[in-house]
Design a protein around this motif. Sequence first.
Motif, PDB file in Angstrom:
ATOM      1  N   GLU A  73       0.804  -1.231   0.000  1.00  0.00           N
ATOM      2  CA  GLU A  73       0.000   0.000   0.000  1.00  0.00           C
ATOM      3  C   GLU A  73       0.831   1.273   0.000  1.00  0.00           C
ATOM      4  O   GLU A  73       0.310   2.348  -0.259  1.00  0.00           O
ATOM      5  CB  GLU A  73      -1.008   0.002   1.151  1.00  0.00           C
ATOM      6  CG  GLU A  73      -0.428  -0.091   2.542  1.00  0.00           C
ATOM      7  CD  GLU A  73      -0.441  -1.522   3.069  1.00  0.00           C
ATOM      8  OE1 GLU A  73      -0.227  -2.461   2.276  1.00  0.00           O
ATOM      9  OE2 GLU A  73      -0.664  -1.687   4.289  1.00  0.00           O
ATOM     10  N   ASN A  74       2.129   1.159   0.301  1.00  0.00           N
ATOM     11  CA  ASN A  74       2.962   2.349   0.202  1.00  0.00           C
ATOM     12  C   ASN A  74       3.404   2.631  -1.231  1.00  0.00           C
ATOM     13  O   ASN A  74       4.333   3.396  -1.449  1.00  0.00           O
ATOM     14  CB  ASN A  74       4.170   2.258   1.155  1.00  0.00           C
ATOM     15  CG  ASN A  74       4.944   0.969   1.015  1.00  0.00           C
ATOM     16  OD1 ASN A  74       4.366  -0.098   0.889  1.00  0.00           O
ATOM     17  ND2 ASN A  74       6.256   1.065   1.024  1.00  0.00           N
ATOM     18  N   GLY A  75       2.697   2.030  -2.198  1.00  0.00           N
ATOM     19  CA  GLY A  75       2.825   2.522  -3.556  1.00  0.00           C
ATOM     20  C   GLY A  75       3.574   1.684  -4.562  1.00  0.00           C
ATOM     21  O   GLY A  75       4.356   2.213  -5.354  1.00  0.00           O
ATOM     22  N   TYR A 111       5.348   1.932  -9.681  1.00  0.00           N
ATOM     23  CA  TYR A 111       5.234   2.760  -8.470  1.00  0.00           C
ATOM     24  C   TYR A 111       4.134   3.786  -8.676  1.00  0.00           C
ATOM     25  O   TYR A 111       3.888   4.243  -9.791  1.00  0.00           O
ATOM     26  CB  TYR A 111       6.558   3.482  -8.182  1.00  0.00           C
ATOM     27  CG  TYR A 111       7.691   2.533  -7.888  1.00  0.00           C
ATOM     28  CD1 TYR A 111       7.731   1.832  -6.693  1.00  0.00           C
ATOM     29  CD2 TYR A 111       8.721   2.343  -8.811  1.00  0.00           C
ATOM     30  CE1 TYR A 111       8.765   0.951  -6.410  1.00  0.00           C
ATOM     31  CE2 TYR A 111       9.761   1.468  -8.544  1.00  0.00           C
ATOM     32  CZ  TYR A 111       9.774   0.772  -7.336  1.00  0.00           C
ATOM     33  OH  TYR A 111      10.791  -0.098  -7.070  1.00  0.00           O
ATOM     34  N   PHE A 112       3.468   4.153  -7.585  1.00  0.00           N
ATOM     35  CA  PHE A 112       2.394   5.139  -7.659  1.00  0.00           C
ATOM     36  C   PHE A 112       2.251   5.775  -6.288  1.00  0.00           C
ATOM     37  O   PHE A 112       2.754   5.236  -5.292  1.00  0.00           O
ATOM     38  CB  PHE A 112       1.070   4.476  -8.101  1.00  0.00           C
ATOM     39  CG  PHE A 112       0.936   3.055  -7.619  1.00  0.00           C
ATOM     40  CD1 PHE A 112       0.458   2.785  -6.349  1.00  0.00           C
ATOM     41  CD2 PHE A 112       1.342   1.980  -8.421  1.00  0.00           C
ATOM     42  CE1 PHE A 112       0.371   1.486  -5.883  1.00  0.00           C
ATOM     43  CE2 PHE A 112       1.265   0.671  -7.946  1.00  0.00           C
ATOM     44  CZ  PHE A 112       0.777   0.422  -6.673  1.00  0.00           C
ATOM     45  N   HIS A 113       1.550   6.920  -6.255  1.00  0.00           N
ATOM     46  CA  HIS A 113       1.433   7.618  -4.968  1.00  0.00           C
ATOM     47  C   HIS A 113       0.321   7.016  -4.115  1.00  0.00           C
ATOM     48  O   HIS A 113      -0.458   6.178  -4.576  1.00  0.00           O
ATOM     49  CB  HIS A 113       1.284   9.128  -5.167  1.00  0.00           C
ATOM     50  CG  HIS A 113       0.039   9.563  -5.869  1.00  0.00           C
ATOM     51  ND1 HIS A 113      -1.219   9.356  -5.368  1.00  0.00           N
ATOM     52  CD2 HIS A 113      -0.126  10.215  -7.046  1.00  0.00           C
ATOM     53  CE1 HIS A 113      -2.101   9.879  -6.198  1.00  0.00           C
ATOM     54  NE2 HIS A 113      -1.464  10.391  -7.227  1.00  0.00           N
ATOM     55  N   HIS A 114       0.269   7.469  -2.876  1.00  0.00           N
ATOM     56  CA  HIS A 114      -0.627   6.879  -1.889  1.00  0.00           C
ATOM     57  C   HIS A 114      -2.109   6.962  -2.242  1.00  0.00           C
ATOM     58  O   HIS A 114      -2.859   6.032  -1.954  1.00  0.00           O
ATOM     59  CB  HIS A 114      -0.384   7.551  -0.538  1.00  0.00           C
ATOM     60  CG  HIS A 114       0.152   6.602   0.477  1.00  0.00           C
ATOM     61  ND1 HIS A 114       1.482   6.313   0.606  1.00  0.00           N
ATOM     62  CD2 HIS A 114      -0.478   5.861   1.422  1.00  0.00           C
ATOM     63  CE1 HIS A 114       1.654   5.445   1.580  1.00  0.00           C
ATOM     64  NE2 HIS A 114       0.489   5.146   2.093  1.00  0.00           N
ATOM     65  N   ALA A 115      -2.547   8.075  -2.812  1.00  0.00           N
ATOM     66  CA  ALA A 115      -3.972   8.181  -3.144  1.00  0.00           C
ATOM     67  C   ALA A 115      -4.328   7.168  -4.228  1.00  0.00           C
ATOM     68  O   ALA A 115      -5.387   6.533  -4.177  1.00  0.00           O
ATOM     69  CB  ALA A 115      -4.328   9.605  -3.573  1.00  0.00           C
ATOM     70  N   PHE A 136      -4.453   3.542  -2.691  1.00  0.00           N
ATOM     71  CA  PHE A 136      -5.687   3.209  -1.969  1.00  0.00           C
ATOM     72  C   PHE A 136      -6.907   3.277  -2.866  1.00  0.00           C
ATOM     73  O   PHE A 136      -7.923   2.647  -2.588  1.00  0.00           O
ATOM     74  CB  PHE A 136      -5.823   4.087  -0.717  1.00  0.00           C
ATOM     75  CG  PHE A 136      -4.950   3.582   0.406  1.00  0.00           C
ATOM     76  CD1 PHE A 136      -3.592   3.858   0.412  1.00  0.00           C
ATOM     77  CD2 PHE A 136      -5.469   2.783   1.401  1.00  0.00           C
ATOM     78  CE1 PHE A 136      -2.762   3.359   1.411  1.00  0.00           C
ATOM     79  CE2 PHE A 136      -4.655   2.279   2.405  1.00  0.00           C
ATOM     80  CZ  PHE A 136      -3.298   2.566   2.414  1.00  0.00           C
ATOM     81  N   ARG A 163      -9.663   0.506  -2.776  1.00  0.00           N
ATOM     82  CA  ARG A 163     -11.055   0.875  -2.503  1.00  0.00           C
ATOM     83  C   ARG A 163     -11.928   0.687  -3.741  1.00  0.00           C
ATOM     84  O   ARG A 163     -13.113   0.383  -3.640  1.00  0.00           O
ATOM     85  CB  ARG A 163     -11.081   2.348  -2.066  1.00  0.00           C
ATOM     86  CG  ARG A 163     -12.203   2.734  -1.160  1.00  0.00           C
ATOM     87  CD  ARG A 163     -12.228   4.245  -0.984  1.00  0.00           C
ATOM     88  NE  ARG A 163     -11.086   4.808  -0.290  1.00  0.00           N
ATOM     89  CZ  ARG A 163     -10.141   5.567  -0.871  1.00  0.00           C
ATOM     90  NH1 ARG A 163     -10.185   5.871  -2.153  1.00  0.00           N
ATOM     91  NH2 ARG A 163      -9.155   6.046  -0.161  1.00  0.00           N
ATOM     92  N   GLY A 173      -3.444   1.040   7.229  1.00  0.00           N
ATOM     93  CA  GLY A 173      -4.310   0.838   6.071  1.00  0.00           C
ATOM     94  C   GLY A 173      -5.321  -0.279   6.263  1.00  0.00           C
ATOM     95  O   GLY A 173      -6.012  -0.668   5.314  1.00  0.00           O
ATOM     96  N   ASP A 203      -9.035   0.377   5.268  1.00  0.00           N
ATOM     97  CA  ASP A 203      -9.185   0.547   3.816  1.00  0.00           C
ATOM     98  C   ASP A 203      -9.081  -0.795   3.110  1.00  0.00           C
ATOM     99  O   ASP A 203      -9.842  -1.097   2.193  1.00  0.00           O
ATOM    100  CB  ASP A 203      -8.099   1.487   3.284  1.00  0.00           C
ATOM    101  CG  ASP A 203      -8.012   2.794   4.052  1.00  0.00           C
ATOM    102  OD1 ASP A 203      -8.745   3.724   3.702  1.00  0.00           O
ATOM    103  OD2 ASP A 203      -7.217   2.869   5.004  1.00  0.00           O
TER     104      ASP A 203
END
Lengths: 211, 220
Positions: free
Chosen positions: A47-49, A82-86, A89, A93, A129, A132
């Motif tokens: 979840e950290n991306g 890699y991707f950012h936190h929003a 999640f 979600r 997390g 979520d």
Amino acid sequence: MSLTREEMARIVARDIPDGSYVNLGIGQPTTVADFLRPGSGVVLHTENGMLGMGRPAVGDEIDPDLTNAGKQPVTELPGASYFHHADSFAMMRGGHLDVCIMGAFQVSAGGDLANWSTGAPDAIPAVGGAMDLAIGAKQVFVMMTLFAKDGSPKLVPSCTYPLTGRGCVSRVYTDVATFAPGADVVRVVETFGISIEELSTRLDVPLVSSP
Amino acid sequence: MTATLTTALDAVSAVKEGDTVLVGGFGMAGMPVELMDALIEYGAGDLTIVSNNAGNGDTGLAALLAAGRVRKVVCSFPRQADSWVFDGLYRAGKIELEVVPQGNLAERMRAAGAGIGAFFSPTGVGTPLAEGKESRVIDGREYLLEYPIRGDVALIRAHIADSMGNLVYRKTARNFGPVMATAAALTIAQVSKVVEVGAIDPEVVVTPAIYVDRLVEVAR
């Protein structure tokens, strides 16, 4: 014979469909990665991306900018992203993640999950997390021992610990049996050295044996 | 507009007493340690810090907490094996804590940066964190109303910037950086290297320069 932690991880790994996108929670669930079949096509999400997380990093591979959700150094596999936190999640979600595996303090017969707080008055609350993940992944697998150290069952009619998510658990993998929670009855999927009769005696939830 | 390239101390002088400061990083990955050090030296206090964790070890955010500059922490996971600074302050009643599920924390900042007034999230329904929140059933599923989290200042760490302020990150150190950069009135990015405009392929820019106000170069 009840299962060792390693055998539990092996059974969970066996039940993950090939090609799934999977998030492994901190602690025991992390060990499931060791038993994924090579060529299974399972892609690990952290979840950290990151998608395409590899095994733990050792020696020169250790890079402080590349960690898992437990903040341990890990490696990347070909095809990783890699991707950012929003975004991380949102993919959870938004129902894109196939399976999430977490530990638990308690699971209710109806699939409620309690795994973030014992509700003790002096505890520092920390959820990370978990909430979520609980409501985001298509399937939530729980790994836990069926009985606490004092012998009390952790599969219960309703959770006494604060909830992480409602009705979200699809499978409960324990050291003596695997369960599928349901609205009216809990299905016993598999047993390991324990009879349905003994389970029925020791658990305060309605059980039905899987055909 | 070009981002201002400056020193860490000069950059953080924008932080005022009582400000809400968004601090990037997941544990120490992406934590702008030198900006935290500068903030301790500069001296603003009574801060509300929004970050995933509440400090690790004795450096970075933990050092800011230890210096007594923080009134409140908004985070998802304060309690860790190496969070002794926060633990001590919390148990002594010297710091406020608001625990927010990690995905809601990220999305609330995303909403702030995107001009969204509030949003309905399924995370936390039926849990103690739902207390006091407006709920609504949409299409048969229950959601909770969540409000944006805005910062006065964001302190983030990226990998490389061009002198306009376009940013690229490195591996999982990206984490909250791109979201926080959008959610604060002023964004300060600590980077390992500043390159000339045009040296970063526009296709790989993660945070466009419009979100970045000040750059601090700290070789790593």
